[in-house]
Design a protein around this motif. Sequence first.
Motif, PDB file in Angstrom:
ATOM      1  N   LYS A  54       5.739  -5.449  -1.435  1.00  0.00           N
ATOM      2  CA  LYS A  54       5.492  -4.589  -2.598  1.00  0.00           C
ATOM      3  C   LYS A  54       4.585  -5.279  -3.599  1.00  0.00           C
ATOM      4  O   LYS A  54       3.642  -4.670  -4.127  1.00  0.00           O
ATOM      5  CB  LYS A  54       6.832  -4.222  -3.250  1.00  0.00           C
ATOM      6  CG  LYS A  54       6.696  -3.394  -4.523  1.00  0.00           C
ATOM      7  CD  LYS A  54       5.935  -2.104  -4.280  1.00  0.00           C
ATOM      8  CE  LYS A  54       5.825  -1.283  -5.558  1.00  0.00           C
ATOM      9  NZ  LYS A  54       4.899  -0.128  -5.394  1.00  0.00           N
ATOM     10  N   PHE A  57       1.044  -5.375  -2.233  1.00  0.00           N
ATOM     11  CA  PHE A  57       0.386  -4.073  -2.355  1.00  0.00           C
ATOM     12  C   PHE A  57       0.026  -3.758  -3.806  1.00  0.00           C
ATOM     13  O   PHE A  57      -1.049  -3.216  -4.085  1.00  0.00           O
ATOM     14  CB  PHE A  57       1.289  -2.975  -1.792  1.00  0.00           C
ATOM     15  CG  PHE A  57       0.655  -1.609  -1.809  1.00  0.00           C
ATOM     16  CD1 PHE A  57      -0.335  -1.278  -0.903  1.00  0.00           C
ATOM     17  CD2 PHE A  57       1.041  -0.663  -2.753  1.00  0.00           C
ATOM     18  CE1 PHE A  57      -0.934  -0.022  -0.928  1.00  0.00           C
ATOM     19  CE2 PHE A  57       0.456   0.593  -2.782  1.00  0.00           C
ATOM     20  CZ  PHE A  57      -0.538   0.916  -1.865  1.00  0.00           C
ATOM     21  N   GLN A  61      -3.539  -3.219  -3.713  1.00  0.00           N
ATOM     22  CA  GLN A  61      -3.652  -1.786  -3.400  1.00  0.00           C
ATOM     23  C   GLN A  61      -4.180  -1.559  -1.980  1.00  0.00           C
ATOM     24  O   GLN A  61      -4.933  -0.614  -1.713  1.00  0.00           O
ATOM     25  CB  GLN A  61      -4.562  -1.081  -4.413  1.00  0.00           C
ATOM     26  CG  GLN A  61      -3.977  -0.987  -5.801  1.00  0.00           C
ATOM     27  CD  GLN A  61      -2.707  -0.141  -5.853  1.00  0.00           C
ATOM     28  OE1 GLN A  61      -2.714   1.031  -5.495  1.00  0.00           O
ATOM     29  NE2 GLN A  61      -1.604  -0.753  -6.284  1.00  0.00           N
ATOM     30  N   SER A  62      -3.752  -2.411  -1.028  1.00  0.00           N
ATOM     31  CA  SER A  62      -4.257  -2.327   0.338  1.00  0.00           C
ATOM     32  C   SER A  62      -3.149  -2.633   1.337  1.00  0.00           C
ATOM     33  O   SER A  62      -2.499  -3.683   1.255  1.00  0.00           O
ATOM     34  CB  SER A  62      -5.413  -3.312   0.542  1.00  0.00           C
ATOM     35  OG  SER A  62      -5.738  -3.450   1.909  1.00  0.00           O
ATOM     36  N   SER A  63      -2.947  -1.731   2.336  1.00  0.00           N
ATOM     37  CA  SER A  63      -2.018  -2.013   3.426  1.00  0.00           C
ATOM     38  C   SER A  63      -2.552  -3.107   4.334  1.00  0.00           C
ATOM     39  O   SER A  63      -1.794  -3.762   5.039  1.00  0.00           O
ATOM     40  CB  SER A  63      -1.763  -0.740   4.251  1.00  0.00           C
ATOM     41  OG  SER A  63      -0.967   0.176   3.534  1.00  0.00           O
ATOM     42  N   VAL A  66      -1.142  -6.178   3.004  1.00  0.00           N
ATOM     43  CA  VAL A  66       0.272  -6.238   3.372  1.00  0.00           C
ATOM     44  C   VAL A  66       0.405  -6.719   4.818  1.00  0.00           C
ATOM     45  O   VAL A  66       1.276  -7.532   5.151  1.00  0.00           O
ATOM     46  CB  VAL A  66       0.954  -4.865   3.196  1.00  0.00           C
ATOM     47  CG1 VAL A  66       2.402  -4.916   3.684  1.00  0.00           C
ATOM     48  CG2 VAL A  66       0.902  -4.442   1.742  1.00  0.00           C
ATOM     49  N   PRO A 260       5.061   0.509   2.171  1.00  0.00           N
ATOM     50  CA  PRO A 260       4.671   0.588   0.754  1.00  0.00           C
ATOM     51  C   PRO A 260       3.656   1.692   0.470  1.00  0.00           C
ATOM     52  O   PRO A 260       3.793   2.427  -0.509  1.00  0.00           O
ATOM     53  CB  PRO A 260       4.089  -0.813   0.477  1.00  0.00           C
ATOM     54  CG  PRO A 260       4.773  -1.708   1.454  1.00  0.00           C
ATOM     55  CD  PRO A 260       4.910  -0.876   2.689  1.00  0.00           C
ATOM     56  N   GLU A 261       2.638   1.817   1.330  1.00  0.00           N
ATOM     57  CA  GLU A 261       1.630   2.845   1.105  1.00  0.00           C
ATOM     58  C   GLU A 261       2.205   4.246   1.333  1.00  0.00           C
ATOM     59  O   GLU A 261       1.959   5.168   0.547  1.00  0.00           O
ATOM     60  CB  GLU A 261       0.426   2.627   2.020  1.00  0.00           C
ATOM     61  CG  GLU A 261      -0.672   3.670   1.821  1.00  0.00           C
ATOM     62  CD  GLU A 261      -1.920   3.395   2.635  1.00  0.00           C
ATOM     63  OE1 GLU A 261      -2.779   4.296   2.714  1.00  0.00           O
ATOM     64  OE2 GLU A 261      -2.047   2.284   3.186  1.00  0.00           O
ATOM     65  N   GLY A 385      -1.221  -2.684   9.672  1.00  0.00           N
ATOM     66  CA  GLY A 385      -1.859  -2.682   8.366  1.00  0.00           C
ATOM     67  C   GLY A 385      -3.350  -2.388   8.453  1.00  0.00           C
ATOM     68  O   GLY A 385      -3.876  -1.531   7.731  1.00  0.00           O
TER      69      GLY A 385
END
Length: 432
Positions: A54, A57, A61-63, A66, A260-261, A385
């Motif tokens: 979390k 991310f 702001q990117s899987s 992650v 998360p996304e 990811g």
Amino acid sequence: MSTEGTTQRKRGRALLESVVVDTRPLRIPAFRRLWLTTIVTAIGSQLTAVAVPKQVFDITQSSGWVGLSGAVALVPLLIFGLWGGAIADTVDRRKLLMVTNTGIAVTAVLLWAQAFVELNSVWVVLLLLGVNQAFFAINMPTRNAVVARLVPDELMPPAVALSSTMATFGAVFGPMAAGALLPVVGLPVLYLVDAVALIFTLWAVWLLPPLPPLSGQVRRAGLRDVVDGFRYLATQKVLLASFLLDIIAMVAGMPRALFPEMAERTFGDPPGGGLALGWLYAAIPAGAMLIGLTSGWLTKVSRHGVAVVVSIAAWGLSVVGFGLSGSLWLAVVFLVLAGASDMVSAIFRMAILQSAATDEMRGRTQGTFTVVVAGGPRIADVTHGWAAAGVGTAAAATGGGVLVLVLLAVAVLLLPAFWRYRAPRGQDVTKN
């Protein structure tokens, strides 16, 4: 009339015992203390397991990033999982657990500190994650090998089932607690709770008796010990096949890097985190916990090879269903089914492992088991990811489930001996 009532009660008791998990190992004080700490630490460790991806991310702001966290965790697992298993076979396992649990606790405190001061450095998070996983990679095979010394052979499988059930209990309620706590207390507190929970593990390990090698020879583990472990495993063809099938299931099919996304962009969580994130992380362990609590019926299954193959196929189908789900609750149902399937596979694969390993090789076989079980999902974090970054989360998850089914079919055709494998005579999932 009273005789008929007594008979019915005996039948009811027999039916219950054939379903619920065997609790006899809890009569052993050392195992009971170690098991009780699992309840607390399992929840704490899962708070960190949610907090790290979390935070990554939130920062990036990117899987894809992650997924990279999975690669960072994988490298120390590969190195220290194998070496740690060799160390566990050559030193006092109690002392080794003290050292590794202390290391895990210190890294948890440092993760809390960097989040508390808001460094917002993804590289610091990944560095601390790597150190944490190095200690974990040595701790896990050592802990598993310790259990084998605390309980007699005939109680080993139920002891494993009890430990696994508590681990899945934490994996269910930990993520749910994380999802509920994140909007209220913030991410740093999750790391702090994990660090505090590890104190209970240190207490239980301190109370264990000394656990030196049965040979009485304490020495330094070297590369030769690792090589000897591989040579030993090379003679265990069915065991190697079970490792391969688990790699197929986890590498191709584990979609957790997408959570998360998907929680935020598919299922409507707020940017700071929410209940959808907790439910996604909790669903697979929830399915596993349900099987663990009702594992008594598995003792009637003697065709362990077939059981593993069927359960992995069910895992793949469940992941496909998850990828195609348009609502949170349907996605959760499919993940629960996936977790139940994976737990069935894990129980039978552990039964196969227990029938093959001797005590002088148990640390090394458990080290390999740790690399496979923990390493596979981390490779999946990377592949899923980056696949999601290219084709989207739904396609990445669905494609992974389909790939599990295809690779599983190929493996069964190439390894017919595993499909035919049965438990040795006189042995089932809960008895050696």
